[in-house]
Design an enzyme around this catalytic site. Structure first.
Site: not given
Length: 301
Positions: A14-15, A17-19, A142, A167
């Site tokens: 959560a630090n 980008g999307i989070g 993704s 990935y």
């Protein structure tokens, strides 16, 4: 989203980008946010960033390294010691196309962190999810899952490693896990829902060159043509909050090729529809992590 007040949401990674964007929105709507992050200093900086614009935000930073099963266990134990419910578990964190490396437990880094770490985390937190009425688990997949396969004979990459292939495998595993988890919730009559989503192609910190950030010029191009993180977070927010969803759905952008746009129902690639592979992945994941899911207790009241 008007019903988020007082609810608790764990967001991995959560630090940034999307989070981070999802954390901002949930906090603005009154949810209590647990930032589950590998680097707590970066987590605290992200927390301060949100508090600068929302003094009332309720945010707690907790350490979680998804590439270390002992860290996953420690995080879950610490959370359960502090909280007695869990409304939202957002399995968001991920690593993308690193050079070949392994987790502390000997798994290929992408499969180990992106899938097995979240699998174990969800299993450890299942008792709280079961007892929290209307709880949801949202797992980030993704577009890269399309055409991917789960190579059960080479999960650790010792028989050959291609970064993008592995990935894609990890993102297919995220989708298969989300679908299988929802089937099991329903099989045991639980109130919890499991959903999957993807951000399209979003300009986030996943785009790195080894351990270095992307060059500034490329970053500029990325932000001009790719989905910005706040838009990339919308499928996550939609999956976590929309009352019309019943579990098992796959949410993505509505634009051309599902690369950009606003959230809508998406259709997984045929590679995500093999029930035998889904069950085998679950069994292998339990064996590798040592985490068993117990769905048998009474559902949330």
């Amino acid at each position: 989203m008007d019903q988020l007040t007082g609810k608790i949401a764990i967001i991995t990674g959560a630090n940034s980008g999307i989070g981070l964007e999802a954390a901002k929105v949930f906090a603005d709507r009154g949810a209590q946010i647990i930032m589950a992050v590998r680097d707590t200093a970066k987590g605290e900086a992200a927390r301060e960033l949100i508090l600068n614009t929302n003094n009332d935000a309720s945010i707690n930073v907790m350490k979680l390294d998804l590439s270390d099963l002992s860290s996953v266990q420690a995080f879950a134990d610490s959370y359960k010691n502090q909280y007695d419910s869990l409304d939202l578990l957002i399995n968001n964190a991920g690593v993308m196309t690193p050079p070949y490396s392994k987790t502390k437990d000997g798994f290929e880094l992408q499969f180990g962190s992106n899938h097995l770490g979240h699998f174990a985390l969800t299993g450890h937190l299942l008792p709280l999810l079961k007892k929290t009425r209307g709880s949801r688990v949202v797992s980030l997949s993704s577009l890269a899952h399309k055409g991917a396969t789960i190579d059960f004979d080479n999960l650790d990459g010792t028989k050959g490693y291609k970064p993008m292939k592995f990935y894609s495998q990890s993102k297919l595993a995220n989708l298969l896990f989300a679908q299988e988890l929802d089937k099991r919730f329903k099989q045991y009559g639980l109130q919890s829902l499991s959903l999957a989503c993807h951000p399209g192609i979003s300009a986030t910190n996943l785009f790195k060159f080894g351990k270095r950030d992307a060059p500034r010029l490329l970053k500029t191009v990325m932000h001009n043509f790719l989905q910005p993180p706040d838009m990339g977070a919308l499928p996550t927010i939609y999956a976590a909050t929309d009352p019309q969803l019943t579990g098992g759905e796959y949410i993505g952008p509505d634009g051309k090729g599902q690369r950009k746009g606003y959230p809508t129902l998406d259709t997984p690639h045929a590679s995500a529809g093999d029930e035998e592979v889904s069950r085998k992945l679950w069994e292998v994941s339990e064996q590798l992590t040592g985490v068993k899911f117990d769905f048998t207790n009474a559902p949330a009241q």
